[in-house]
Write an enzyme that holds these catalytic residues in place. Structure first.
Site: not given
Length: 293
Positions: A67, A216-218, A220-224
């Site tokens: 990172y 990506f629990p939420l 990731g780069f495309t929010p839920l």
């Protein structure tokens, strides 16, 4: 900060270890610059988020030396070293970040050895608590043997550079292969309320006492985004993302969460999800979000 928040979803003991961590942790990926590359726009804010997380009771941080590269670990060291007793730092190896900001496999023997030593140096540690071997693609596993790279990490474990090993982006078959080589304490795969491909895998790992850590629990780069999440959030006077995290905590007792953010306000919101209790009818409605995944 209430006592319920400090509990952060209760605790989970990693199998075969003396490590027990609160189920709500912190993922450090967003501390780096845009596209997880280069330094952050605001170094002071990045340091403040880490100190706020630990001050709020977070006792495990997920990171990687690729990172940035190197940036995130250097910020962790700047903010928290010397580390408080009981803080567990989990890192991962198996990728590198060339100047075009892509994500490239780095699974050769020398690349893995170098990566472990980079993590040790940039974190200021003599031994890494947990190292996850990252294989597969950017968003999920690819079938194939992982024996060769995992054997390298098992050797570094025997040498005392690593205490415990985990896996990232793996299939159940690869997990079974890995267990024949060395003990695996955690699996980190893509999973959230909308992406449920690992449901059976999670249940099997729970029976074995192995931690499952969704990345990506939420989203990731495309929010839920979901009307069911919105409705649940309105009913609980919470945010949709808090509901998504609370759903994960209630999904399985072996679930450890590492939501990431570069904002203290957002961090507090994420940690507050540990106080939510979702009733069974709400869970049933949320389960339908991933019904076609």
């Amino acid at each position: 900060m209430t006592r319920q928040q400090i509990d952060l979803g209760g605790s989970f003991a990693l199998p075969g270890t003396s490590i027990s961590v609160k189920r709500m942790g912190y993922g450090a990926m967003q501390l780096a610059g845009p596209q997880v590359y280069g330094p952050p726009r605001d170094m002071d804010a990045a340091v403040a988020v880490l100190r706020e997380a630990v001050g709020a009771g977070v006792d495990h941080i997920d990171t990687s030396d690729f990172y940035g590269p190197h940036v995130t670990n250097q910020i962790i060291k700047q903010a928290l070293h010397p580390y408080p007793d009981g803080l567990v730092i989990v890192t991962k190896v198996g990728a590198r970040r060339p100047e075009d900001k892509s994500w490239v496999h780095a699974l050769s023997r020398q690349e893995l050895i170098d990566a472990v030593h980079d993590n040790l140096r940039n974190l200021g540690l003599d031994t890494l608590d947990v190292v996850n071997l990252r294989v597969g693609g950017n968003m999920g596993p690819s079938e194939g043997s992982i024996e060769e790279p995992l054997t390298v990490l098992a050797e570094l474990k025997q040498q005392g550079r690593i205490r415990h090993l985990g896996l990232s982006n793996v299939s159940p078959n690869q997990f079974a292969e890995a267990e024949a080589i060395t003990e695996i304490v955690c699996v980190q795969n893509l999973y959230n309320v909308a992406h449920r491909h690992d449901d059976g895998f999670i249940d099997d790992l729970a029976r074995r006492g192995v931690a499952y850590v969704p990345f990506f629990p939420l989203g990731g780069f495309t929010p839920l985004q979901s009307s069911a999440l919105d409705a649940a959030a309105a009913a609980l006077q919470a945010t949709p993302m808090q509901v998504a995290l609370a759903w994960l905590l209630q999904r399985s007792p072996n679930m450890l969460l590492i939501p990431g953010t570069s904002s203290v306000e957002h961090l507090r919101e994420n940690l507050g999800a540990a106080t939510l209790q979702l009733p069974s009818d709400m869970i049933a409605a949320l389960d339908l979000i991933g019904g076609n995944s």
